[in-house]
Design a protein around this motif. Structure first.
Motif, PDB file in Angstrom:
ATOM      1  N   ALA A 124      -3.717  -9.998   0.157  1.00 11.97           N
ATOM      2  CA  ALA A 124      -2.396  -9.575   0.628  1.00 11.97           C
ATOM      3  C   ALA A 124      -2.468  -8.285   1.433  1.00 11.97           C
ATOM      4  O   ALA A 124      -1.607  -7.427   1.315  1.00 11.97           O
ATOM      5  CB  ALA A 124      -1.475  -9.395  -0.574  1.00 11.97           C
ATOM      6  N   GLY A 125      -3.527  -8.145   2.217  1.00 10.86           N
ATOM      7  CA  GLY A 125      -3.688  -6.893   2.960  1.00 10.86           C
ATOM      8  C   GLY A 125      -3.663  -5.737   1.981  1.00 10.86           C
ATOM      9  O   GLY A 125      -3.093  -4.688   2.237  1.00 10.86           O
ATOM     10  N   GLU A 168      -0.325 -12.170   6.493  1.00 12.81           N
ATOM     11  CA  GLU A 168       0.268 -13.360   5.863  1.00 12.81           C
ATOM     12  C   GLU A 168       1.726 -13.432   6.241  1.00 12.81           C
ATOM     13  O   GLU A 168       2.460 -12.460   6.130  1.00 12.81           O
ATOM     14  CB  GLU A 168       0.130 -13.379   4.323  1.00 12.81           C
ATOM     15  CG  GLU A 168       0.386 -12.054   3.640  1.00 12.81           C
ATOM     16  CD  GLU A 168      -0.910 -11.285   3.495  1.00 12.81           C
ATOM     17  OE1 GLU A 168      -1.970 -11.918   3.467  1.00 12.81           O
ATOM     18  OE2 GLU A 168      -0.855 -10.051   3.389  1.00 12.81           O
ATOM     19  N   PHE A 172       4.043 -10.121   5.876  1.00 14.96           N
ATOM     20  CA  PHE A 172       3.095  -9.114   6.348  1.00 14.96           C
ATOM     21  C   PHE A 172       2.251  -9.651   7.505  1.00 14.96           C
ATOM     22  O   PHE A 172       1.033  -9.785   7.394  1.00 14.96           O
ATOM     23  CB  PHE A 172       2.211  -8.734   5.143  1.00 14.96           C
ATOM     24  CG  PHE A 172       1.490  -7.437   5.212  1.00 14.96           C
ATOM     25  CD1 PHE A 172       2.157  -6.225   5.172  1.00 14.96           C
ATOM     26  CD2 PHE A 172       0.101  -7.421   5.285  1.00 14.96           C
ATOM     27  CE1 PHE A 172       1.463  -5.030   5.187  1.00 14.96           C
ATOM     28  CE2 PHE A 172      -0.608  -6.231   5.302  1.00 14.96           C
ATOM     29  CZ  PHE A 172       0.079  -5.025   5.253  1.00 14.96           C
ATOM     30  N   GLY A 174       6.052  -0.575  -3.717  1.00 21.11           N
ATOM     31  CA  GLY A 174       4.755  -0.756  -4.358  1.00 21.11           C
ATOM     32  C   GLY A 174       3.557  -0.703  -3.437  1.00 21.11           C
ATOM     33  O   GLY A 174       2.420  -0.834  -3.886  1.00 21.11           O
ATOM     34  N   THR A 175       3.791  -0.506  -2.156  1.00 14.82           N
ATOM     35  CA  THR A 175       2.666  -0.449  -1.215  1.00 14.82           C
ATOM     36  C   THR A 175       2.096   0.973  -1.164  1.00 14.82           C
ATOM     37  O   THR A 175       2.697   1.912  -1.694  1.00 14.82           O
ATOM     38  CB  THR A 175       3.118  -0.840   0.203  1.00 14.82           C
ATOM     39  OG1 THR A 175       4.146   0.070   0.621  1.00 14.82           O
ATOM     40  CG2 THR A 175       3.652  -2.257   0.230  1.00 14.82           C
ATOM     41  N   THR A 176       0.974   1.120  -0.517  1.00 11.09           N
ATOM     42  CA  THR A 176       0.403   2.455  -0.384  1.00 11.09           C
ATOM     43  C   THR A 176       1.339   3.347   0.450  1.00 11.09           C
ATOM     44  O   THR A 176       1.393   4.550   0.224  1.00 11.09           O
ATOM     45  CB  THR A 176      -1.014   2.419   0.216  1.00 11.09           C
ATOM     46  OG1 THR A 176      -1.015   1.535   1.337  1.00 11.09           O
ATOM     47  CG2 THR A 176      -2.015   1.938  -0.794  1.00 11.09           C
ATOM     48  N   PHE A 205       5.449  -8.115  -3.453  1.00 14.06           N
ATOM     49  CA  PHE A 205       4.159  -7.419  -3.419  1.00 14.06           C
ATOM     50  C   PHE A 205       3.830  -6.760  -4.759  1.00 14.06           C
ATOM     51  O   PHE A 205       2.691  -6.840  -5.225  1.00 14.06           O
ATOM     52  CB  PHE A 205       4.125  -6.374  -2.284  1.00 14.06           C
ATOM     53  CG  PHE A 205       2.787  -5.723  -2.152  1.00 14.06           C
ATOM     54  CD1 PHE A 205       1.735  -6.390  -1.559  1.00 14.06           C
ATOM     55  CD2 PHE A 205       2.568  -4.449  -2.665  1.00 14.06           C
ATOM     56  CE1 PHE A 205       0.476  -5.804  -1.470  1.00 14.06           C
ATOM     57  CE2 PHE A 205       1.317  -3.860  -2.573  1.00 14.06           C
ATOM     58  CZ  PHE A 205       0.270  -4.540  -1.969  1.00 14.06           C
ATOM     59  N   THR A 245      -4.724  -2.689  -0.089  1.00 16.19           N
ATOM     60  CA  THR A 245      -5.579  -1.515   0.047  1.00 16.19           C
ATOM     61  C   THR A 245      -6.280  -1.219  -1.272  1.00 16.19           C
ATOM     62  O   THR A 245      -5.650  -1.256  -2.330  1.00 16.19           O
ATOM     63  CB  THR A 245      -4.714  -0.305   0.436  1.00 16.19           C
ATOM     64  OG1 THR A 245      -4.023  -0.621   1.641  1.00 16.19           O
ATOM     65  CG2 THR A 245      -5.546   0.946   0.606  1.00 16.19           C
ATOM     66  N   GLN A 295      -2.173   3.443   7.407  1.00 16.81           N
ATOM     67  CA  GLN A 295      -0.722   3.552   7.299  1.00 16.81           C
ATOM     68  C   GLN A 295      -0.258   4.324   8.524  1.00 16.81           C
ATOM     69  O   GLN A 295      -0.804   5.394   8.830  1.00 16.81           O
ATOM     70  CB  GLN A 295      -0.321   4.316   6.026  1.00 16.81           C
ATOM     71  CG  GLN A 295      -0.662   3.589   4.733  1.00 16.81           C
ATOM     72  CD  GLN A 295       0.069   2.271   4.593  1.00 16.81           C
ATOM     73  OE1 GLN A 295       1.272   2.206   4.751  1.00 16.81           O
ATOM     74  NE2 GLN A 295      -0.675   1.212   4.315  1.00 16.81           N
ATOM     75  N   THR A 299       0.131 -13.975  -2.860  1.00 18.40           N
ATOM     76  CA  THR A 299       0.290 -13.064  -1.732  1.00 18.40           C
ATOM     77  C   THR A 299       1.759 -12.758  -1.555  1.00 18.40           C
ATOM     78  O   THR A 299       2.616 -13.277  -2.288  1.00 18.40           O
ATOM     79  CB  THR A 299      -0.321 -13.670  -0.448  1.00 18.40           C
ATOM     80  OG1 THR A 299      -0.441 -12.637   0.541  1.00 18.40           O
ATOM     81  CG2 THR A 299       0.530 -14.800   0.118  1.00 18.40           C
ATOM     82  N   ASN A 300       2.050 -11.893  -0.597  1.00 12.29           N
ATOM     83  CA  ASN A 300       3.436 -11.600  -0.228  1.00 12.29           C
ATOM     84  C   ASN A 300       3.507 -11.856   1.265  1.00 12.29           C
ATOM     85  O   ASN A 300       3.058 -11.052   2.066  1.00 12.29           O
ATOM     86  CB  ASN A 300       3.776 -10.136  -0.578  1.00 12.29           C
ATOM     87  CG  ASN A 300       5.113  -9.722   0.008  1.00 12.29           C
ATOM     88  OD1 ASN A 300       5.173  -8.872   0.894  1.00 12.29           O
ATOM     89  ND2 ASN A 300       6.175 -10.299  -0.468  1.00 12.29           N
TER      90      ASN A 300
HETATM   91  N1  ARG Z   1      -1.902  -2.174   2.410  1.00 14.73           N
HETATM   92  C1  ARG Z   1      -0.697  -1.882   1.697  1.00 14.73           C
HETATM   93  C2  ARG Z   1      -0.985  -1.835   0.215  1.00 14.73           C
HETATM   94  O1  ARG Z   1      -1.987  -2.308  -0.221  1.00 14.73           O
HETATM   95  C3  ARG Z   1       0.423  -2.841   1.980  1.00 14.73           C
HETATM   96  C4  ARG Z   1       0.126  -4.282   1.739  1.00 14.73           C
HETATM   97  C5  ARG Z   1       1.340  -5.149   1.841  1.00 14.73           C
HETATM   98  N2  ARG Z   1       0.965  -6.522   1.828  1.00 14.73           N
HETATM   99  C6  ARG Z   1       1.809  -7.561   1.867  1.00 14.73           C
HETATM  100  N3  ARG Z   1       1.300  -8.765   1.900  1.00 14.73           N
HETATM  101  N4  ARG Z   1       3.085  -7.353   1.897  1.00 14.73           N
HETATM  102  O2  ARG Z   1      -0.218  -1.349  -0.554  1.00 14.73           O
END
Ligand code: ARG
Length: 258
Positions: A105-106, A55, A51, A154-156, A88, A108, A128, A47-48
């Motif tokens: 890691a949340g 996490e 967030f 690298g996130t959405t 991430f 998407t 977002q 995970t990262n």
């Molecule tokens: N939901 C976004 C994605 O999937 C951001 C996720 C970032 N997660 C984190 N643990 N930093 O790109």
């Protein structure tokens, strides 16, 4: 004589312990799933942990909705859980190379990522959103044209920001760093997931979240492409956690209703 040898040995042990515990560099954390003897072996989660509330670090422990869900799943599978923290954009490569069993890691679900990993069933609705300064002239996503926009690499948010006309995209390792940059007036807006946005805005005076979300999305756990056996096991566990209300309980522990 014998006694002093033991004492020295104990002192060395203590020193080793202190180093092991005190080292802020310690990135690995192992939790035995409660009540099991790790009958099914060990699961490595990546995970990262930047967030919240999904996490983050509480002292040196990785906690949050994803960490708790992962512990509950590991518990159901009778497996031990180890959580590793990394950038991430290193999560998917870690799964592809087999260094990790899954990423929570949340993350998407999107078509591009599906080419590289398999996803479990989704476990959260997300979006977002746009964070700006309270006195900003930016009132909707349309106003982002030509602006300096901060995102986590690298996130959405990063992916969508790329589509903004004449946008000057500033990439940060951590979402919080993008928010700091906004606070300092170095950028005009941050595009980031709604729940972390709420946490960051609460922690930093003078910021607000625009009502209109940039996009709606859903989170799922990423697993190595082709490992349908693990995906199936996770989906069964997720379904049980949803049906028993345990998943909602975890969410409620970290997100208080407004
Ligand atoms: N939901 C976004 C994605 O999937 C951001 C996720 C970032 N997660 C984190 N643990 N930093 O790109």
């Amino acid at each position: 004589m014998k006694k002093s040898v033991i004492t020295i040995a104990a002192a060395v042990c203590m020193a080793a312990l202190v180093t092991a515990c005190g080292g802020s560099q310690t990135k690995t954390e192992t939790t035995a799933a409660a009540g099991t003897e790790a009958a099914g072996g060990k699961l490595i989660m990546v995970t990262n942990a930047e967030f919240p509330p999904y996490e983050f670090r509480d002292n040196n422990e990785i906690v949050g909705i994803d960490a708790d869900i992962a512990r509950a799943i590991a518990d159901k599978l009778g497996m031990e859980l180890e959580i590793q923290d990394m950038a991430f954009d290193s999560l998917i490569p870690a799964i592809q190379s087999g260094k990790a069993d899954f990423a929570a890691a949340g993350m998407t679900v999107n078509e591009d990522r599906k080419k590289n990993v398999d996803f479990t069933d989704t476990y959260a609705e997300a979006a977002q959103v746009i964070i700006v300064k309270e006195d900003s002239a930016i009132a909707s996503p349309d106003d982002l044209t030509g602006k300096k926009i901060g995102v986590q690499t690298g996130t959405t948010g990063d992916i969508y920001a790329d589509d903004i006309e004449n946008g000057d995209i500033q990439r940060f390792n951590k979402g919080m760093e993008a928010v700091m940059s906004l606070t300092q007036g170095k950028i005009d807006a941050v595009i980031i997931d709604r729940e972390p946005a709420k946490v960051f805005v609460k922690e930093n005076a003078g910021l607000k979240i625009l009502d209109e979300a940039f996009t709606e999305e859903e989170y799922a756990i990423a697993i190595k492409k082709g490992n349908t056996e693990l995906v199936d096991k996770f989906n069964t566990a997720i379904k049980e956690l949803k049906e028993s209300g345990e998943l909602q309980k975890i969410v409620d522990k970290y997100i208080t209703a407004e």
